[in-house]
Scaffold this motif. Structure first.
Motif, short mmCIF file in Angstrom:
data_model
loop_
_atom_site.label_atom_id
_atom_site.label_comp_id
_atom_site.label_asym_id
_atom_site.label_seq_id
_atom_site.Cartn_x
_atom_site.Cartn_y
_atom_site.Cartn_z
N GLY A 60 0.79 -1.23 0.00
CA GLY A 60 0.00 0.00 0.00
C GLY A 60 0.82 1.27 0.00
O GLY A 60 0.25 2.37 -0.04
N GLU A 61 2.13 1.15 0.02
CA GLU A 61 2.99 2.34 0.06
C GLU A 61 2.75 3.22 -1.17
O GLU A 61 2.73 2.74 -2.30
CB GLU A 61 4.46 1.93 0.13
CG GLU A 61 4.86 1.34 1.47
CD GLU A 61 6.33 0.96 1.52
OE1 GLU A 61 7.04 1.22 0.52
OE2 GLU A 61 6.77 0.41 2.54
N ILE A 68 -6.07 -1.07 1.18
CA ILE A 68 -5.12 -2.11 0.78
C ILE A 68 -4.63 -2.87 2.00
O ILE A 68 -4.50 -4.09 1.98
CB ILE A 68 -3.94 -1.51 -0.01
CG1 ILE A 68 -4.44 -0.99 -1.37
CG2 ILE A 68 -2.82 -2.53 -0.20
CD1 ILE A 68 -3.39 -0.25 -2.17
N HIS A 69 -4.39 -2.14 3.08
CA HIS A 69 -3.91 -2.81 4.30
C HIS A 69 -4.94 -2.79 5.43
O HIS A 69 -4.88 -3.62 6.34
CB HIS A 69 -2.60 -2.17 4.78
CG HIS A 69 -2.73 -0.73 5.17
ND1 HIS A 69 -3.16 -0.34 6.41
CD2 HIS A 69 -2.48 0.42 4.48
CE1 HIS A 69 -3.18 0.99 6.47
NE2 HIS A 69 -2.78 1.47 5.31
N ALA A 70 -5.90 -1.88 5.36
CA ALA A 70 -6.87 -1.73 6.46
C ALA A 70 -8.19 -2.37 6.11
O ALA A 70 -9.22 -1.71 5.96
CB ALA A 70 -7.06 -0.24 6.79
N SER A 71 -8.18 -3.68 5.95
CA SER A 71 -9.39 -4.47 5.68
C SER A 71 -9.08 -5.90 6.08
O SER A 71 -7.97 -6.20 6.51
CB SER A 71 -9.78 -4.39 4.19
OG SER A 71 -8.73 -4.84 3.37
N SER A 72 -10.05 -6.77 5.94
CA SER A 72 -9.84 -8.16 6.36
C SER A 72 -8.91 -8.91 5.39
O SER A 72 -7.94 -9.54 5.81
CB SER A 72 -11.18 -8.89 6.45
OG SER A 72 -11.00 -10.25 6.78
N HIS A 73 -9.21 -8.86 4.10
CA HIS A 73 -8.44 -9.56 3.08
C HIS A 73 -8.24 -8.65 1.87
O HIS A 73 -9.05 -7.76 1.62
CB HIS A 73 -9.14 -10.83 2.60
CG HIS A 73 -9.27 -11.91 3.63
ND1 HIS A 73 -10.02 -11.77 4.79
CD2 HIS A 73 -8.77 -13.18 3.66
CE1 HIS A 73 -9.97 -12.89 5.49
NE2 HIS A 73 -9.22 -13.76 4.83
#
Length: 209
Positions: A60-61, A68-73
Motif C-alpha cells: 500500500g505504500e 489495501i492494508h486496512a481491511s480483512s483480506h
C-alpha cells in the motif's frame, strides 16, 4: 429479489472495521470467481488472497487507498503476460479430461486459439488478460454482496510495486486490479449512510425490439 437488495446495499467501502471475514466466506467468493466467465473459457489470470499485515502495508505504500492494508483480506487479480501455445494445449487437455472426451476431441478449438493468440504481441495478450480479470472482479463484487461482505475495487495502487514484491513477473503475471474485502466501519465511513445514486433505468438502458 435478494440479489437486487444486496446490490443496493453494497458500496465501495472507504473505512473498514477490525472484524475479519470467515475463511468459509472467502472460499465462497474465490469459488465464485473461479466459476465466472472468461473469453474462450481459458482463465488468463490468477487470483491472490493476501492477509499478511506487513506485506499489505508494503503493497500500500504510495497509494491513497488505505483499504489495501486496512481491511480483512486483499484480493489481487493478476493477468497473464503472454497466452502461449503450451498454456492453451494444457488447458484444452484438461477440458477434454473433465468432459470425458478422447484426447484430441477439442483439436479444432485448440488450433483456433493457437492461431488467434500466436500472432499477438505480449502487450496485446496482457491487455486481453486484464479485460478478463475485470470480469472476475465484477463477479467478486456480486459474490461478496450476496454474502453481505463489504468490498472495494481499486485501481489506485502501484502495479509495478505489486509485481516486484510478489515476484509476479517471474510467474508470467502482472497486477491487473485489486479488491479489498471486510466489514464496513459505519460510524467512521462517510459513505456508509449516503444514498446510492444511479441513473434511472430508462436513461441508463435502451431496449431494441
Amino acid at each position: 429479489m435478494d440479489l437486487i437488495k444486496n446490490l443496493e446495499w453494497r458500496y465501495a467501502v472507504k473505512k473498514y472495521s477490525d472484524e475479519s471475514i470467515s475463511e468459509d466466506k472467502i472460499d465462497r467468493i474465490v469459488e465464485a470467481i473461479n466459476l465466472t466467465a472468461s473469453s474462450c473459457g481459458i482463465q488468463p489470470y490468477r487470483l491472490f488472497v493476501i492477509t499478511n499485515p506487513e506485506l499489505r502495508q508494503r503493497l500500500g505504500e504510495g497509494s491513497f487507498n488505505a483499504q489495501i492494508h486496512a481491511s480483512s483480506h486483499l484480493l489481487l487479480f493478476a493477468g497473464f503476460n503472454e497466452i502461449n501455445t503450451d498454456y492453451i494445449t494444457n488447458y484444452i487437455e484438461m477440458m477434454e479430461l473433465k468432459r470425458n472426451l478422447e484426447k484430441g476431441g477439442l483439436k479444432i478449438l485448440e488450433d483456433t486459439l493457437i492461431d488467434y493468440f500466436s500472432p499477438q504481441t505480449p502487450e496485446q495478450n496482457a491487455i486481453w488478460s486484464d479485460k478478463q480479470a475485470y470480469i472476475g472482479l465484477g463477479t467478486a463484487l456480486i459474490a461478496a454482496a450476496e454474502l453481505r461482505v463489504d468490498a472495494t475495487p481499486m485501481e489506485g495502487f502501484d502495479s509495478k510495486l505489486f509485481d516486484e514484491v510478489l515476484g509476479l513477473s517471474e510467474k508470467g503475471l502482472h497486477a491487473s486490479v485489486i479488491m479489498s474485502v471486510g466489514y464496513r466501519d459505519a460510524d467512521n465511513d462517510y459513505l456508509a449512510l449516503t444514498k446510492k445514486v444511479r441513473l434511472p433505468i430508462d436513461e441508463f438502458s435502451t431496449r431494441i425490439s
